[in-house]
Design a protein around this motif. Structure first.
Motif, PDB file in Angstrom:
ATOM      1  N   ALA A 154       0.828  -1.205   0.000  1.00  0.00           N
ATOM      2  CA  ALA A 154       0.000   0.000   0.000  1.00  0.00           C
ATOM      3  C   ALA A 154       0.863   1.256   0.000  1.00  0.00           C
ATOM      4  N   ARG A 155       1.977   1.206   0.689  1.00  0.00           N
ATOM      5  CA  ARG A 155       2.880   2.367   0.744  1.00  0.00           C
ATOM      6  C   ARG A 155       3.781   2.467  -0.480  1.00  0.00           C
ATOM      7  N   ARG A 156       4.055   1.345  -1.071  1.00  0.00           N
ATOM      8  CA  ARG A 156       4.968   1.324  -2.222  1.00  0.00           C
ATOM      9  C   ARG A 156       4.435   0.344  -3.274  1.00  0.00           C
ATOM     10  N   PRO A 157       3.400   0.748  -4.026  1.00  0.00           N
ATOM     11  CA  PRO A 157       2.796  -0.162  -5.008  1.00  0.00           C
ATOM     12  C   PRO A 157       3.658  -0.301  -6.251  1.00  0.00           C
ATOM     13  N   PHE A 158       3.522  -1.428  -6.923  1.00  0.00           N
ATOM     14  CA  PHE A 158       4.131  -1.593  -8.242  1.00  0.00           C
ATOM     15  C   PHE A 158       3.164  -0.956  -9.226  1.00  0.00           C
ATOM     16  N   VAL A 159       3.659  -0.045 -10.060  1.00  0.00           N
ATOM     17  CA  VAL A 159       2.791   0.719 -10.950  1.00  0.00           C
ATOM     18  C   VAL A 159       3.240   0.525 -12.402  1.00  0.00           C
ATOM     19  N   VAL A 160       2.257   0.286 -13.283  1.00  0.00           N
ATOM     20  CA  VAL A 160       2.508   0.288 -14.724  1.00  0.00           C
ATOM     21  C   VAL A 160       1.736   1.465 -15.293  1.00  0.00           C
ATOM     22  N   GLU A 161       2.464   2.454 -15.816  1.00  0.00           N
ATOM     23  CA  GLU A 161       1.840   3.617 -16.445  1.00  0.00           C
ATOM     24  C   GLU A 161       1.844   3.387 -17.948  1.00  0.00           C
ATOM     25  N   GLY A 162       0.676   3.081 -18.499  1.00  0.00           N
ATOM     26  CA  GLY A 162       0.568   2.753 -19.915  1.00  0.00           C
ATOM     27  C   GLY A 162       0.510   3.949 -20.837  1.00  0.00           C
ATOM     28  N   ASN A 163       0.079   5.097 -20.323  1.00  0.00           N
ATOM     29  CA  ASN A 163       0.003   6.330 -21.109  1.00  0.00           C
ATOM     30  C   ASN A 163      -0.774   6.180 -22.407  1.00  0.00           C
ATOM     31  N   GLY A 164      -1.706   5.226 -22.455  1.00  0.00           N
ATOM     32  CA  GLY A 164      -2.509   5.015 -23.662  1.00  0.00           C
ATOM     33  C   GLY A 164      -1.819   4.196 -24.732  1.00  0.00           C
ATOM     34  N   ALA A 165      -0.647   3.628 -24.426  1.00  0.00           N
ATOM     35  CA  ALA A 165       0.054   2.790 -25.401  1.00  0.00           C
ATOM     36  C   ALA A 165      -0.772   1.537 -25.689  1.00  0.00           C
ATOM     37  N   VAL A 166      -0.623   1.009 -26.892  1.00  0.00           N
ATOM     38  CA  VAL A 166      -1.390  -0.158 -27.326  1.00  0.00           C
ATOM     39  C   VAL A 166      -0.492  -1.379 -27.378  1.00  0.00           C
ATOM     40  N   LEU A 167      -0.952  -2.476 -26.767  1.00  0.00           N
ATOM     41  CA  LEU A 167      -0.294  -3.778 -26.899  1.00  0.00           C
ATOM     42  C   LEU A 167      -1.123  -4.561 -27.902  1.00  0.00           C
ATOM     43  N   ASP A 168      -0.533  -4.943 -29.014  1.00  0.00           N
ATOM     44  CA  ASP A 168      -1.253  -5.597 -30.098  1.00  0.00           C
ATOM     45  C   ASP A 168      -0.596  -6.932 -30.416  1.00  0.00           C
ATOM     46  N   GLY A 169      -1.326  -7.995 -30.188  1.00  0.00           N
ATOM     47  CA  GLY A 169      -0.796  -9.328 -30.453  1.00  0.00           C
ATOM     48  C   GLY A 169      -1.118  -9.840 -31.835  1.00  0.00           C
ATOM     49  N   THR A 170      -1.772  -9.023 -32.647  1.00  0.00           N
ATOM     50  CA  THR A 170      -2.135  -9.496 -33.986  1.00  0.00           C
ATOM     51  C   THR A 170      -1.084  -9.066 -34.996  1.00  0.00           C
ATOM     52  N   VAL A 171      -0.525 -10.033 -35.646  1.00  0.00           N
ATOM     53  CA  VAL A 171       0.419  -9.772 -36.725  1.00  0.00           C
ATOM     54  C   VAL A 171      -0.001 -10.654 -37.891  1.00  0.00           C
ATOM     55  N   VAL A 172      -0.150 -10.087 -39.036  1.00  0.00           N
ATOM     56  CA  VAL A 172      -0.555 -10.851 -40.197  1.00  0.00           C
ATOM     57  C   VAL A 172       0.633 -11.668 -40.686  1.00  0.00           C
ATOM     58  N   ALA A 173       0.441 -12.962 -40.750  1.00  0.00           N
ATOM     59  CA  ALA A 173       1.504 -13.863 -41.234  1.00  0.00           C
ATOM     60  C   ALA A 173       1.572 -13.795 -42.748  1.00  0.00           C
ATOM     61  N   ALA A 174       2.768 -13.897 -43.258  1.00  0.00           N
ATOM     62  CA  ALA A 174       2.958 -13.887 -44.711  1.00  0.00           C
ATOM     63  C   ALA A 174       2.267 -15.103 -45.331  1.00  0.00           C
ATOM     64  N   ALA A 175       1.835 -14.967 -46.558  1.00  0.00           N
ATOM     65  CA  ALA A 175       1.178 -16.078 -47.256  1.00  0.00           C
ATOM     66  C   ALA A 175       2.149 -17.276 -47.310  1.00  0.00           C
ATOM     67  N   GLY A 176       1.655 -18.429 -46.909  1.00  0.00           N
ATOM     68  CA  GLY A 176       2.473 -19.648 -46.935  1.00  0.00           C
ATOM     69  C   GLY A 176       3.354 -19.823 -45.705  1.00  0.00           C
TER      70      GLY A 176
END
Length: 123
Positions: A96-118
């Motif tokens: 409570a006195r010292r929390p672990f904080v992740v400040e995302g600032n609106g950044a996007v984590l995107d796990g979608t990547v289009v794989a090349a044909a074949g």
């Protein structure tokens, strides 16, 4: 003997509590991540690149540098982070006195990547 044991507990217990749980007086570290200008060989201690300093490029490198009660600041560069953020206990915990904080600032984590044909084939 009883006095010695009591004294040992009074001396040793605070040492182990500090070792395992940290102290509230210690300054939390800030680790900066920037997927455009960062370098995973940098320290992550500054938001802008400087001599031998600067943000890390990947979330994995940032998480590796961050510890208990620290702050992970992710820059919103307009370019998605194409990776995952993996946080594990007890390294990425806090209190409570010292929390672990992740400040995302609106950044996007995107796990979608289009794989090349074949690129994929049934096995």
């Amino acid at each position: 003997m009883r006095t010695f044991c009591t004294l040992a507990v009074l001396v040793v217990a605070p040492f182990f509590a500090t070792l395992f749980f940290g102290t509230s007086s210690a300054e939390a570290a800030t680790v900066y991540v920037n997927n455009l200008i960062g370098d995973d060989h940098a320290t992550g201690r500054t938001a802008e690149p400087q001599q031998g300093e600067g943000p890390v490029r990947t979330l994995a490198a940032g998480a590796a540098l961050a510890g208990w009660g620290d702050r992970l600041v992710i820059a919103n560069t307009g370019e998605p982070y194409r990776e995952m953020l993996c946080l594990t206990a007890p390294f990425h915990g806090g209190s409570a006195r010292r929390p672990f904080v992740v400040e995302g600032n609106g950044a996007v984590l995107d796990g979608t990547v289009v794989a090349a044909a074949g690129a994929w084939r049934p096995v």
